[in-house]
Motif scaffolding. Structure first.
Motif, PDB file in Angstrom:
ATOM      1  N   ASN A  44      28.396  97.434  47.650  1.00 36.53           N
ATOM      2  CA  ASN A  44      29.076  96.527  46.721  1.00 36.53           C
ATOM      3  C   ASN A  44      29.442  95.219  47.424  1.00 36.53           C
ATOM      4  O   ASN A  44      30.621  94.908  47.602  1.00 36.53           O
ATOM      5  CB  ASN A  44      30.314  97.234  46.163  1.00 36.53           C
ATOM      6  CG  ASN A  44      30.988  96.454  45.064  1.00 36.53           C
ATOM      7  OD1 ASN A  44      30.483  95.464  44.582  1.00 36.53           O
ATOM      8  ND2 ASN A  44      32.166  96.916  44.675  1.00 36.53           N
ATOM      9  N   ILE A  45      28.445  94.436  47.824  1.00 37.87           N
ATOM     10  CA  ILE A  45      28.721  93.207  48.580  1.00 37.87           C
ATOM     11  C   ILE A  45      29.438  92.152  47.741  1.00 37.87           C
ATOM     12  O   ILE A  45      30.072  91.254  48.283  1.00 37.87           O
ATOM     13  CB  ILE A  45      27.451  92.604  49.224  1.00 37.87           C
ATOM     14  CG1 ILE A  45      26.464  92.129  48.169  1.00 37.87           C
ATOM     15  CG2 ILE A  45      26.819  93.580  50.193  1.00 37.87           C
ATOM     16  CD1 ILE A  45      25.304  91.332  48.759  1.00 37.87           C
ATOM     17  N   LEU A  46      29.362  92.271  46.413  1.00 37.03           N
ATOM     18  CA  LEU A  46      30.025  91.292  45.558  1.00 37.03           C
ATOM     19  C   LEU A  46      31.449  91.705  45.206  1.00 37.03           C
ATOM     20  O   LEU A  46      32.165  90.940  44.552  1.00 37.03           O
ATOM     21  CB  LEU A  46      29.216  91.069  44.273  1.00 37.03           C
ATOM     22  CG  LEU A  46      27.799  90.533  44.468  1.00 37.03           C
ATOM     23  CD1 LEU A  46      27.122  90.347  43.126  1.00 37.03           C
ATOM     24  CD2 LEU A  46      27.792  89.245  45.274  1.00 37.03           C
ATOM     25  N   GLY A  47      31.856  92.884  45.610  1.00 38.85           N
ATOM     26  CA  GLY A  47      33.224  93.324  45.343  1.00 38.85           C
ATOM     27  C   GLY A  47      33.522  93.516  43.865  1.00 38.85           C
ATOM     28  O   GLY A  47      34.630  93.237  43.412  1.00 38.85           O
ATOM     29  N   ILE A  48      32.536  93.985  43.106  1.00 41.60           N
ATOM     30  CA  ILE A  48      32.749  94.224  41.680  1.00 41.60           C
ATOM     31  C   ILE A  48      33.526  95.523  41.522  1.00 41.60           C
ATOM     32  O   ILE A  48      33.047  96.593  41.884  1.00 41.60           O
ATOM     33  CB  ILE A  48      31.411  94.290  40.916  1.00 41.60           C
ATOM     34  CG1 ILE A  48      30.657  92.963  41.048  1.00 41.60           C
ATOM     35  CG2 ILE A  48      31.646  94.642  39.450  1.00 41.60           C
ATOM     36  CD1 ILE A  48      29.242  92.986  40.502  1.00 41.60           C
ATOM     37  N   GLU A  49      34.741  95.399  41.000  1.00 36.30           N
ATOM     38  CA  GLU A  49      35.635  96.542  40.783  1.00 36.30           C
ATOM     39  C   GLU A  49      35.986  96.599  39.302  1.00 36.30           C
ATOM     40  O   GLU A  49      35.547  95.756  38.525  1.00 36.30           O
ATOM     41  CB  GLU A  49      36.900  96.377  41.634  1.00 36.30           C
ATOM     42  CG  GLU A  49      36.660  96.206  43.117  1.00 36.30           C
ATOM     43  CD  GLU A  49      36.089  97.440  43.814  1.00 36.30           C
ATOM     44  OE1 GLU A  49      36.216  98.540  43.257  1.00 36.30           O
ATOM     45  OE2 GLU A  49      35.524  97.284  44.904  1.00 36.30           O
ATOM     46  N   GLY A  50      36.813  97.548  38.928  1.00 27.38           N
ATOM     47  CA  GLY A  50      37.192  97.742  37.535  1.00 27.38           C
ATOM     48  C   GLY A  50      37.921  96.569  36.907  1.00 27.38           C
ATOM     49  O   GLY A  50      37.940  96.426  35.683  1.00 27.38           O
ATOM     50  N   ASP A  51      38.510  95.693  37.726  1.00 31.07           N
ATOM     51  CA  ASP A  51      39.215  94.533  37.191  1.00 31.07           C
ATOM     52  C   ASP A  51      38.309  93.303  37.057  1.00 31.07           C
ATOM     53  O   ASP A  51      38.777  92.212  36.752  1.00 31.07           O
ATOM     54  CB  ASP A  51      40.445  94.202  38.041  1.00 31.07           C
ATOM     55  CG  ASP A  51      40.101  93.875  39.494  1.00 31.07           C
ATOM     56  OD1 ASP A  51      38.938  94.100  39.906  1.00 31.07           O
ATOM     57  OD2 ASP A  51      40.998  93.420  40.221  1.00 31.07           O
ATOM     58  N   CYS A  52      37.009  93.500  37.271  1.00 32.73           N
ATOM     59  CA  CYS A  52      36.021  92.429  37.135  1.00 32.73           C
ATOM     60  C   CYS A  52      35.165  92.684  35.901  1.00 32.73           C
ATOM     61  O   CYS A  52      34.994  93.822  35.481  1.00 32.73           O
ATOM     62  CB  CYS A  52      35.097  92.380  38.347  1.00 32.73           C
ATOM     63  SG  CYS A  52      35.921  92.139  39.918  1.00 32.73           S
ATOM     64  N   GLU A  53      34.607  91.618  35.364  1.00 31.02           N
ATOM     65  CA  GLU A  53      33.613  91.729  34.300  1.00 31.02           C
ATOM     66  C   GLU A  53      32.338  91.091  34.818  1.00 31.02           C
ATOM     67  O   GLU A  53      32.387  90.090  35.534  1.00 31.02           O
ATOM     68  CB  GLU A  53      34.049  90.971  33.054  1.00 31.02           C
ATOM     69  CG  GLU A  53      35.218  91.561  32.329  1.00 31.02           C
ATOM     70  CD  GLU A  53      35.494  90.767  31.069  1.00 31.02           C
ATOM     71  OE1 GLU A  53      35.058  91.214  29.991  1.00 31.02           O
ATOM     72  OE2 GLU A  53      36.119  89.696  31.182  1.00 31.02           O
ATOM     73  N   ALA A  54      31.198  91.651  34.427  1.00 34.76           N
ATOM     74  CA  ALA A  54      29.926  91.084  34.865  1.00 34.76           C
ATOM     75  C   ALA A  54      28.908  91.156  33.735  1.00 34.76           C
ATOM     76  O   ALA A  54      28.977  92.025  32.871  1.00 34.76           O
ATOM     77  CB  ALA A  54      29.413  91.834  36.085  1.00 34.76           C
TER      78      ALA A  54
END
Length: 139
Positions: A44-54
């Motif tokens: 997860n190099i972009l640090g996409i976690e549950g508090d992010c939207e993509a």
């Protein structure tokens, strides 16, 4: 049986409309989906976690179909950290504005942070097409 229809996620409004392949749009909140349209990292190099939207979407630019990834973070510092991680992974020169690089398959990748948004374009046929997609992001 559902009494009301929900609205679409607001992050979709950032996608440029010109050339967008609507059937290709993928909204997600977990990093494992980042590789579903364009594989670029195991971790997860972009640090996409549950508090992010993509959102991922393809564009019709013959003969290629560039992929646009937009991630909205809770704050600009996390977006900046994600941009730095991506630039390091692809050995790009960081700095102000977008970072662009040509990769082994002769296509182009670009990344730009716009406040809390991280925008990455993959598989662009040339720097001009890549820059055009980045410039059309609804900021």
């Amino acid at each position: 049986a559902i009494p009301a229809e929900g609205g679409l996620p607001a992050i979709l409004d950032h996608l440029p409309g010109n050339g967008l392949i609507h059937e290709s749009i993928l909204y997600f909140k977990h990093y494992i989906w980042q590789n579903s349209r364009y594989y670029f990292a195991d971790e997860n190099i972009l640090g996409i976690e549950g508090d992010c939207e993509a959102v991922l979407a393809r564009y019709d630019l013959e003969p290629h179909q560039p992929v646009c990834l937009i991630v909205k973070y809770p704050d600009g510092s996390r977006a900046a950290r994600a941009a730095e991680n991506f630039e390091l992974a692809f050995e790009m020169d960081g700095g102000t504005g977008p970072s662009i690089i040509r990769i082994e398959d002769e296509t182009w990748i670009g990344v730009e942070r716009i406040g809390p948004l991280l925008v990455i374009v993959f598989n662009a046929p040339d720097p001009d097409a890549l820059t055009e997609i980045l410039n059309r992001i609804n900021r």
